[in-house]
Design an enzyme around this catalytic site. Structure first.
Site, PDB file in Angstrom:
ATOM      1  N   CYS A   1       0.849  -1.189   0.000  1.00  0.00           N
ATOM      2  CA  CYS A   1       0.000   0.000   0.000  1.00  0.00           C
ATOM      3  C   CYS A   1       0.891   1.247   0.000  1.00  0.00           C
ATOM      4  O   CYS A   1       1.990   1.246   0.542  1.00  0.00           O
ATOM      5  CB  CYS A   1      -0.904   0.001   1.236  1.00  0.00           C
ATOM      6  SG  CYS A   1      -2.051   1.407   1.269  1.00  0.00           S
TER       7      CYS A   1
ATOM      8  N   ASP B   1       0.468   3.767   1.674  1.00  0.00           N
ATOM      9  CA  ASP B   1       0.449   4.353   3.020  1.00  0.00           C
ATOM     10  C   ASP B   1       1.871   4.621   3.537  1.00  0.00           C
ATOM     11  O   ASP B   1       2.711   3.729   3.534  1.00  0.00           O
ATOM     12  CB  ASP B   1      -0.280   3.377   3.975  1.00  0.00           C
ATOM     13  CG  ASP B   1      -0.636   4.029   5.297  1.00  0.00           C
ATOM     14  OD1 ASP B   1       0.282   4.531   5.981  1.00  0.00           O
ATOM     15  OD2 ASP B   1      -1.827   4.034   5.659  1.00  0.00           O
TER      16      ASP B   1
ATOM     17  N   ARG C   1       3.007   4.836   6.343  1.00  0.00           N
ATOM     18  CA  ARG C   1       3.412   4.135   7.567  1.00  0.00           C
ATOM     19  C   ARG C   1       3.892   2.708   7.314  1.00  0.00           C
ATOM     20  O   ARG C   1       4.225   1.992   8.242  1.00  0.00           O
ATOM     21  CB  ARG C   1       2.231   4.107   8.554  1.00  0.00           C
ATOM     22  CG  ARG C   1       1.800   5.496   9.006  1.00  0.00           C
ATOM     23  CD  ARG C   1       0.436   5.453   9.656  1.00  0.00           C
ATOM     24  NE  ARG C   1      -0.604   5.066   8.699  1.00  0.00           N
ATOM     25  CZ  ARG C   1      -1.891   4.923   9.013  1.00  0.00           C
ATOM     26  NH1 ARG C   1      -2.291   5.122  10.259  1.00  0.00           N
ATOM     27  NH2 ARG C   1      -2.772   4.596   8.085  1.00  0.00           N
TER      28      ARG C   1
ATOM     29  N   HIS D   1      -2.248  -3.903   5.020  1.00  0.00           N
ATOM     30  CA  HIS D   1      -2.055  -3.538   6.432  1.00  0.00           C
ATOM     31  C   HIS D   1      -3.397  -3.259   7.084  1.00  0.00           C
ATOM     32  O   HIS D   1      -4.300  -2.707   6.464  1.00  0.00           O
ATOM     33  CB  HIS D   1      -1.121  -2.327   6.550  1.00  0.00           C
ATOM     34  CG  HIS D   1      -1.676  -1.070   5.956  1.00  0.00           C
ATOM     35  ND1 HIS D   1      -2.220  -0.058   6.711  1.00  0.00           N
ATOM     36  CD2 HIS D   1      -1.805  -0.662   4.669  1.00  0.00           C
ATOM     37  CE1 HIS D   1      -2.632   0.913   5.914  1.00  0.00           C
ATOM     38  NE2 HIS D   1      -2.399   0.579   4.670  1.00  0.00           N
TER      39      HIS D   1
ATOM     40  N   CYS E   1      -6.074   0.030   6.908  1.00  0.00           N
ATOM     41  CA  CYS E   1      -5.866   0.609   5.575  1.00  0.00           C
ATOM     42  C   CYS E   1      -7.019   1.552   5.194  1.00  0.00           C
ATOM     43  O   CYS E   1      -8.184   1.139   5.136  1.00  0.00           O
ATOM     44  CB  CYS E   1      -5.743  -0.504   4.539  1.00  0.00           C
ATOM     45  SG  CYS E   1      -5.401   0.105   2.876  1.00  0.00           S
TER      46      CYS E   1
HETATM   47 CO    CO Z   1      -3.420   1.270   3.026  1.00  0.00          CO
END
Ligand code: CO
Length: 211
Positions: free
Chosen positions: A42, A44, A46, A98, A101
């Site tokens: 992803c 993302d 993090r 994750h 998400c």
């Molecule tokens: Co995500």
């Protein structure tokens, strides 16, 4: 200082440190790229693929998009897959989602996110439809969300196996091994949830006659 200037300063510091530790570091990396892993994760911020797996530059080939989707009309992803499988000859492909998400969460709502995001997240609504019974038997919304994250990863791994790129490589080279993992934002731990070793039988509907 502008925030972006900090990035450039940090970069200088990092490059200096690498050379101090190992003077041949960049010379060696410049010549060769032989990662064993393709990571589809992803976007993302993090979930940095290399940090959470302790891999170094040169060890992991990375593709990231919102909610780690494998879409069979995504030329970007398919180019990465083709290159990783046929040129880099990666041994393992990891689809890593994750918990928490935002993309998966958004797909659970009926909010109109306008054209492009609606289009992208529609793919996760399809995952929900496939597992409707299992998902809606889970009353706790947080738990249902976690389960959808896992099922989404599973479906994306299966989407990889539906491509002729993977099927041809399985038939000819008996590689790569496909993995579905989920990363926990709360504890930093990765949980393997699904896998397809090379040659795994798939729905014949999707099987090509590989010559
Ligand atoms: Co995500």
């Amino acid at each position: 200082m502008n925030p972006y200037e900090k990035l450039l300063l940090e970069n200088k510091e990092w490059a200096t440190e690498q050379v101090e530790r190992d003077p041949e570091y960049f010379k060696r990396l410049e010549k060769i790229q032989t990662p064993q892993f393709l990571w589809i994760g992803c976007s993302d911020s993090r979930v940095p693929a290399d940090r959470i797996t302790g891999t170094q530059p040169g060890e992991i080939f990375v593709h990231r998009n919102i909610a780690n989707l494998v879409i069979n009309t995504d030329v970007n992803l398919l180019s990465v897959l083709d290159y990783a499988v046929n040129h880099l000859k990666v041994k393992h492909i990891i689809v890593c989602g994750h918990y928490g998400c935002g993309g998966v969460k958004a797909s659970m709502s009926n909010t109109d996110l306008k054209y492009v995001l609606n289009m992208w997240l529609r793919n996760i609504k399809d995952v929900q439809r496939l597992y409707r019974e299992e998902l809606f038997a889970i009353e706790n919304e947080e738990k249902r969300f976690d389960r959808l994250v896992e099922l989404n990863v599973k479906e994306q791994v299966m989407n990889l196996a539906k491509t002729s790129i993977i099927q041809r490589s399985w038939a000819n080279d008996h590689t790569p091994h496909l993995h579905g993992w989920v990363y926990g934002l709360k504890d930093g731990l990765i949980k393997p949830v699904f896998e397809m070793p090379a040659g795994t039988h798939i729905d014949p509907l999707y099987e090509y006659d590989i010559l």
